[in-house]
Design an enzyme around this catalytic site. Structure first.
Site, PDB file in Angstrom:
ATOM      1  N   GLU A 188       4.975   3.368   9.365  1.00 29.64           N
ATOM      2  CA  GLU A 188       3.770   3.070  10.163  1.00 29.64           C
ATOM      3  C   GLU A 188       3.589   3.972  11.385  1.00 29.64           C
ATOM      4  O   GLU A 188       3.414   3.485  12.497  1.00 29.64           O
ATOM      5  CB  GLU A 188       3.787   1.585  10.558  1.00 29.64           C
ATOM      6  CG  GLU A 188       3.861   0.674   9.345  1.00 29.64           C
ATOM      7  CD  GLU A 188       4.081  -0.808   9.684  1.00 29.64           C
ATOM      8  OE1 GLU A 188       4.085  -1.164  10.874  1.00 29.64           O
ATOM      9  OE2 GLU A 188       4.244  -1.602   8.737  1.00 29.64           O
TER      10      GLU A 188
ATOM     11  N   GLU B 171       5.103  -3.308  -0.391  1.00 27.35           N
ATOM     12  CA  GLU B 171       5.019  -4.605   0.315  1.00 27.35           C
ATOM     13  C   GLU B 171       3.803  -5.402  -0.148  1.00 27.35           C
ATOM     14  O   GLU B 171       3.089  -5.999   0.664  1.00 27.35           O
ATOM     15  CB  GLU B 171       4.937  -4.386   1.839  1.00 27.35           C
ATOM     16  CG  GLU B 171       6.061  -3.541   2.403  1.00 27.35           C
ATOM     17  CD  GLU B 171       6.045  -3.416   3.928  1.00 27.35           C
ATOM     18  OE1 GLU B 171       5.328  -4.186   4.598  1.00 27.35           O
ATOM     19  OE2 GLU B 171       6.764  -2.549   4.445  1.00 27.35           O
TER      20      GLU B 171
END
Ligand code: 9MR
Length: 370
Positions: free
Chosen positions: A176, A282
């Site tokens: 991220e 995810e």
């Protein structure tokens, strides 16, 4: 105008039919779960565990694991072993947990999961080495020079990757690093070191375990767009520079209230054209509660959008859900009034989303042999 490949359409139609018709019709398309076939080459029944079906697609199917639930909940533990062929520690490999006190390394919880995986024929996705979240307080509240921070980051990566050397299949090395508009996220690492920390992190991880596959991992990069363009530019540059990056992880946190991108396979294709692997790392599909039938069907479609793209991509090597049961799932604690994001409900009953995943895997079997 984009053409929808025939296979996607076929899967989608079959999945929609099965899902829309519910459990009764599911039985119709499932040729007797217990029936024994004389042919050893015969495919497994359509309602086999996900890992059995995924194996025929050359795909590892995974879940994030809550290690407290794994230790205390027998049903949870049984399903992790039975349904999945790769596991990701949901939290216990994160820096805050492995080095809460500076210099005191704590691997116990992660080691238990890695051993569980080995005992169950599962591979492990290591998660995550460099992130801006879940950092120890000694690090976030300390005052360090950029040179010191670089050494601290290097030490952390080398310590952790070395500890698990040979036991981790894929590492999420950097997690991220971008904002949704594709600009750099202003993290502790970016502020001190600029974007170069990323290439350094991959090099250090590779040095510590040359055989682990090293991934850049992010959310909202499943379809084409500003953020996935930024990741594409990053990994293109890293590859040109000879930085040891092996893959891109598309997290896949979807919501039925937002709809789903139609260009996931196209996006994956541009990454694999660079010589990279991709993975869905995810996946979950949340909704604004309470659930109703349209949301339940939409959830199943959301999982299928991600899984079908992965199945159509030869180098999509794993598909991981971020928690497989609503009994232990991160969404309600983060998004007020939202939930029901997993494949199984809080009583471990499989939802239409589970059956959609099962059917997509079964229908794709044998289509992506390497
Ligand atoms: O599921 C994780 C949850 O238990 C933690 O409290 C949270 C802390 O930020 O992190 C969650 O996992 C995140 C993952 O590590 C990275 N991508 C987003 C996931 C969901 O927030």
């Amino acid at each position: 105008m984009k053409e929808t490949p025939m296979r996607i359409r076929t899967y989608a139609v079959a999945a929609v039919l099965a899902v829309a018709a519910g459990t009764a019709a599911w039985a119709l398309v499932t040729p007797g779960a217990q029936a024994q076939s004389a042919d050893p080459e015969a495919p497994p029944p359509t309602n086999s565990p996900l890992r059995v079906l995924a194996a025929r697609d050359g795909l590892r199917i995974g879940t994030a694991v809550d290690t407290t639930a794994l230790a205390n909940d027998a049903t949870y533990q049984k399903l992790v072993g039975e349904q999945f062929s790769t596991v990701t520690p949901e939290n216990v490999m994160k820096w805050q947990l492995v080095e809460a006190q500076r210099g005191q390394l704590t691997w116990t919880a992660a080691d238990i999961l890695v051993n569980f995986a080995a005992a169950h024929g599962q591979l492990v996705r290591g998660h995550t080495l460099v992130w801006h979240n879940q950092l120890p307080t000694w690090l976030t509240s300390g005052t360090f020079t950029p040179a010191e921070l670089r050494q601290i980051l290097r030490r952390h990566i080398i310590d952790e990757v070395t500890h698990f050397k040979g036991r981790i299949w894929q590492w999420d090395v950097v997690n991220e690093a971008f904002n949704d508009d594709g600009t750099w996220r202003n993290t502790i690492w970016y502020q001190a070191l600029g974007p170069d920390y990323i290439a350094d992190a991959f090099r250090w991880a590779h040095q510590a375990d040359p055989r682990a596959l090293l991934f850049y991992n992010d959310y909202n990069i499943e379809g084409l767009g500003a953020k996935s363009d930024a990741v594409y530019a990053l990994v293109t540059k890293l590859r040109k520079q000879g930085v040891p990056v092996n893959g891109v992880g598309l997290q896949g946190h979807f919501g039925t209230q937002y709809g789903f991108p139609g260009d996931v396979a196209e996006n994956m294709a541009r990454f694999t054209a660079l010589g990279l692997d991709v993975a869905v790392t995810e996946a979950d599909v949340r909704s604004v509660l309470p659930m109703d039938n349209p949301k339940t069907q939409a959830q199943a479609q959301g999982y299928s959008v991600l899984l079908q793209a992965c199945l159509l991509t030869r180098r999509c090597i794993s598909f991981t859900v971020w928690g497989f049961t609503d009994k232990y799932q991160w969404v309600p604690g983060t998004f007020n009034g939202q939930g029901s994001a997993a494949l199984y409900d809080e009583n471990f009953a499989p939802k239409p989303a589970y059956h959609a995943v099962q059917l997509d895997l079964a229908l794709a079997a044998g289509t992506r042999r390497r």
